[in-house]
Structure formats: C-alpha cells, structure tokens
Design a protein around this motif. Sequence first.
Motif, PDB file in Angstrom:
ATOM      1  N   LEU A 100       0.629  -1.176  -0.020  1.00  0.00           N
ATOM      2  CA  LEU A 100       0.103   0.138   0.014  1.00  0.00           C
ATOM      3  C   LEU A 100       0.911   1.068  -0.029  1.00  0.00           C
ATOM      4  CD1 LEU A 100      -1.198   0.848   3.516  1.00  0.00           C
ATOM      5  CD2 LEU A 100      -0.139  -1.203   3.210  1.00  0.00           C
ATOM      6  N   CYS A 102      -0.748   4.976  -0.787  1.00  0.00           N
ATOM      7  CA  CYS A 102      -1.750   6.025  -0.409  1.00  0.00           C
ATOM      8  C   CYS A 102      -2.769   5.291   0.573  1.00  0.00           C
ATOM      9  CB  CYS A 102      -2.545   6.790  -1.244  1.00  0.00           C
ATOM     10  SG  CYS A 102      -3.928   5.970  -2.166  1.00  0.00           S
ATOM     11  N   GLY A 103      -3.043   4.119   0.352  1.00  0.00           N
ATOM     12  CA  GLY A 103      -3.803   3.310   1.241  1.00  0.00           C
ATOM     13  C   GLY A 103      -5.365   3.376   1.054  1.00  0.00           C
ATOM     14  N   PHE A 104      -5.597   4.264  -0.149  1.00  0.00           N
ATOM     15  CA  PHE A 104      -7.063   4.522  -0.452  1.00  0.00           C
ATOM     16  C   PHE A 104      -7.806   3.072  -1.030  1.00  0.00           C
ATOM     17  CE2 PHE A 104     -10.720   5.745  -3.088  1.00  0.00           C
ATOM     18  CZ  PHE A 104     -11.287   6.542  -2.127  1.00  0.00           C
ATOM     19  N   CYS A 139      -1.712   3.276  -7.209  1.00  0.00           N
ATOM     20  CA  CYS A 139      -0.153   3.606  -6.745  1.00  0.00           C
ATOM     21  C   CYS A 139       0.663   2.329  -7.012  1.00  0.00           C
ATOM     22  CB  CYS A 139      -0.001   3.834  -5.147  1.00  0.00           C
ATOM     23  SG  CYS A 139      -1.432   5.122  -4.616  1.00  0.00           S
ATOM     24  N   THR A 140       0.335   1.052  -6.541  1.00  0.00           N
ATOM     25  CA  THR A 140       1.301   0.168  -6.518  1.00  0.00           C
ATOM     26  C   THR A 140       1.707  -0.713  -7.750  1.00  0.00           C
ATOM     27  OG1 THR A 140      -0.495  -1.719  -5.978  1.00  0.00           O
ATOM     28  CG2 THR A 140       0.486  -0.146  -4.008  1.00  0.00           C
TER      29      THR A 140
END
Length: 157
Positions: A100, A102-104, A139-140
Amino acid sequence: MEHDQDITLSVNGTTVRRRVQPRQHLVDFLRDELGLTGSHTGCEHGVCGACTLRVDGQIVRGCLMLAVQANGCRVDTIEGLSDSKELAALQKAFHEKNALQCGFCTPGMLMAAQDLLLISRKPTREEIRNHISGNYCRCTGYQAIVDAIEEVVNGKG
Ligand code: FES
Ligand code: FES
C-alpha cells in the motif's frame, strides 16, 4: 415523495436500528450515520472496489447497494474484520510487502483478498489477480499486492 424507512441490521456483530432515506447507499450509511469511514467511496459507480463490504458473507459494492436493502442483513466492514483479527495475516503481509502507498484502495483490497482466502484454499497467482481485478489501485502496480496475498496463501503471512 418517498418516505424514510426504518431498518435493523447487524453491523460488525452489533444490532443497529436507524431511519434512513430510501436512496441512501449502504457505504454512505456506514460512513455518515455510523462513522465507519474505513470503507471508501471512489467512483461510486461500482467500478473501483474501494467501497467493498461483506453482506451476509458475500462481498458487495457498498456504493451499489442501498441501505434499505441491508435491512435484516449482517454487514461486516473493514473495521469489524480488523478488530476480530480476521485480516491480521493479510494486514501484516501488506505491510511487509509494501502493498500500500496512499492506502485508499487498501480496505477494499483486503476485503476482496480475504474473500478469496475463504473460498479458495490455495489460489494461484492468476486466481489472485482475477479475484482482485475489480479493485483498482492507482499507486502500487498490483505486483506487491499479489505478492502479499500469495505470501498469506503460502502460510508465510
Ligand atoms: S466506490 Fe463503489 S465501486 Fe467505486
Ligand atoms: S495504495 Fe493508493 S490506490 Fe492503492
């Protein structure tokens, strides 16, 4: 004009009774009425998976289901599954594999991953990819997420 409706449901094992607007979506009800903001709203059109919840044992899009449709159901959210430690191995693996940023997407991703672990004892990498294909991560690049889930499948998480 449509009238507000009374609903009774179980949320993370606790009985909740509320009067809701007939068009309120389940994820908004959980976030706005119950303060359970771990489930996110992204696209609000059933595409991104950020709002993934478990209703009567099945994962659903919280942005597509109405709160009134959950009347009489058992709803489990990321908060409940975290508190019960059901997600502990996945959370540890996500952390260790940097799955993760930003974790959203993470709450929805964890809910989807756990769903796979419940229905398939030893999913392949391909099956992992397929199962989370409805959960978007900006992101990832997904590699680390698949690695983390695979780690748990292999009993190392
Ligand atoms: S917010 Fe529900 S699928 Fe995107
Ligand atoms: S970690 Fe940012 S969207 Fe997935």
